[in-house]
Design an enzyme around this catalytic site. Structure first.
Site, short mmCIF file in Angstrom:
data_model
loop_
_atom_site.label_atom_id
_atom_site.label_comp_id
_atom_site.label_asym_id
_atom_site.label_seq_id
_atom_site.Cartn_x
_atom_site.Cartn_y
_atom_site.Cartn_z
N LEU A 90 51.53 55.97 -3.04
CA LEU A 90 50.89 54.90 -2.29
C LEU A 90 49.78 55.51 -1.44
O LEU A 90 50.04 56.35 -0.58
CB LEU A 90 51.94 54.25 -1.38
N HIS A 91 48.53 55.11 -1.69
CA HIS A 91 47.45 55.67 -0.87
C HIS A 91 46.22 54.78 -0.75
O HIS A 91 45.34 55.06 0.05
CB HIS A 91 47.00 57.02 -1.45
N ARG A 92 46.13 53.69 -1.51
CA ARG A 92 44.94 52.84 -1.46
C ARG A 92 44.78 52.23 -0.07
O ARG A 92 45.75 51.71 0.51
CB ARG A 92 45.03 51.72 -2.49
N PRO A 93 43.56 52.26 0.48
CA PRO A 93 43.34 51.69 1.82
C PRO A 93 43.84 50.25 1.95
O PRO A 93 44.41 49.88 2.99
CB PRO A 93 41.81 51.76 1.98
N ASP B 74 49.91 52.69 -6.72
CA ASP B 74 48.63 52.00 -6.64
C ASP B 74 47.51 52.91 -7.15
O ASP B 74 46.33 52.64 -6.93
CB ASP B 74 48.34 51.50 -5.22
#
Length: 341
Positions: free
Chosen positions: A187-190, A261
């Site tokens: 999980l890392h999408r802004p 993501d």
């Protein structure tokens, strides 16, 4: 992961000379240095050491620091990879200096301009002279946008080149006490982690997933910072520090399902035949949905729960490997470059 197969393939051509430039956009040791080691990449000839910053600051810094390198080295062509700020920055510099640009992973479109990566893709493809696509949807997108057919080269997926080369090593990695069956999460999408309400909802869904299938979660530094900042309790999840490439490939190959993501992970799970639930409502890699194991979940917790139930029950979506995802994309790129030189 994307550059390594191409660097290796170009090196096979007699008389070729490469300059490897690391912009420093990714500078965490587990997200950068160790990849060079594990992928047997040569040390970068130049490190721009750009570091973090806003999109504008980061793009501008890459342009400022990369331009002197191009003027000094006078390359025949500059290859850029993917859709990050470094990609579009380097393409802009080269275009203004009349240096040819080759874009690896060209033609990918999510059709969502709220994603900074989508802007980077569109601009880079507009400026590129050689567009290397991983699948037929990339060709179709570029042709629709008016890119001449002679600039488009479908070569396959360089990420899969790296996966195929390193999968035997990944299969030898110890399990280090991990359960027999688990859900692997990234999980890392802004859009998912920068908003407290959105991140809280996703993590609550993962806690519910954990009741059915233990969640193993290597936490991106950005995500960990937000979890701490927002004071969200995730003690019940199996949290890990960022994992090097080969070890993460091992985690993927053993997982019952991957919840992510990330764009690249959608591709890797398709090749591995591992079910993938993507926490996005769109994807720039639609072939992973139409042919592969990927399912778009969006931000729907009920959909996540129902798809997970199907997987736990042994009714996971089956997929197939797209054409040209065969471990030879880097060689095809090198061949096109050789012909164009």
């Amino acid at each position: 992961m994307k550059a390594a197969p191409v660097v290796r393939a170009i090196a096979e051509w007699q008389g070729s000379r490469q300059t490897l430039v690391h912009t420093g956009q990714h500078y965490d040791k587990n997200l950068s240095d160790i990849f060079f080691t594990q992928l047997s990449m040569p040390e970068p000839d130049v490190n721009l050491e750009v570091g973090s910053g806003s999109h504008a600051v980061q793009t501008a810094e890459v342009m400022k620091r990369f331009e002197p390198v191009v003027l000094d080295r006078k390359p025949d062509v500059v290859l850029v990879y993917g859709d990050v700020n470094s990609t579009v920055a380097a393409a802009l510099v080269c275009s203004k200096l009349q240096v040819k640009v080759g874009h690896v992973e060209a033609g990918l479109r999510s059709f969502d301009r709220t994603m900074p990566e989508e802007i980077n893709r569109i601009v880079t493809d507009r400026l590129a002279d050689l567009l290397f696509t991983p699948s037929d949807d990339g060709d179709i997108n570029l042709e629709r946008e008016g890119i001449p057919a002679e600039k488009i080269h479908r070569v396959g997926n360089v990420m899969i080149d790296s996966l195929i080369q390193h999968l035997p090593a990944a299969k030898k990695c110890p399990r280090n006490g991990l359960p027999e069956r688990y859900a692997l999460v990234t999980l890392h999408r802004p859009a998912n982690v920068d908003d407290s309400v959105s991140l809280q909802r996703i993590l609550q869904s993962l806690l519910e997933v954990n009741d059915q299938l233990e969640v193993v979660f290597p936490v991106h530094p950005r995500t960990r910072q937000r979890i701490q900042q927002f004071g969200i309790k995730v003690d019940k999840l199996h949290l890990l520090e960022p994992v090097p490439y080969i070890e993460f490939l091992a985690l993927q190959s053993h997982a019952a399902v991957v919840i992510t993501d990330s764009g690249g992970i959608q591709e890797e799970t398709t090749y591995l035949g591992v079910p993938c639930l993507t926490l996005r409502s769109n994807t720039e890699r639609p072939v992973t949905v139409t042919m592969g194991t990927n399912i778009l979940i969006g931000n729907d917790p009920e959909r996540l729960s129902s798809e997970l139930f199907q997987i736990v029950a042994g009714k996971a979506k089956k997929g197939s490997i797209p054409p040209l995802w065969d471990g030879h994309a880097g060689e095809r790129i090198a061949t096109v470059l050789h012909r164009a030189s």
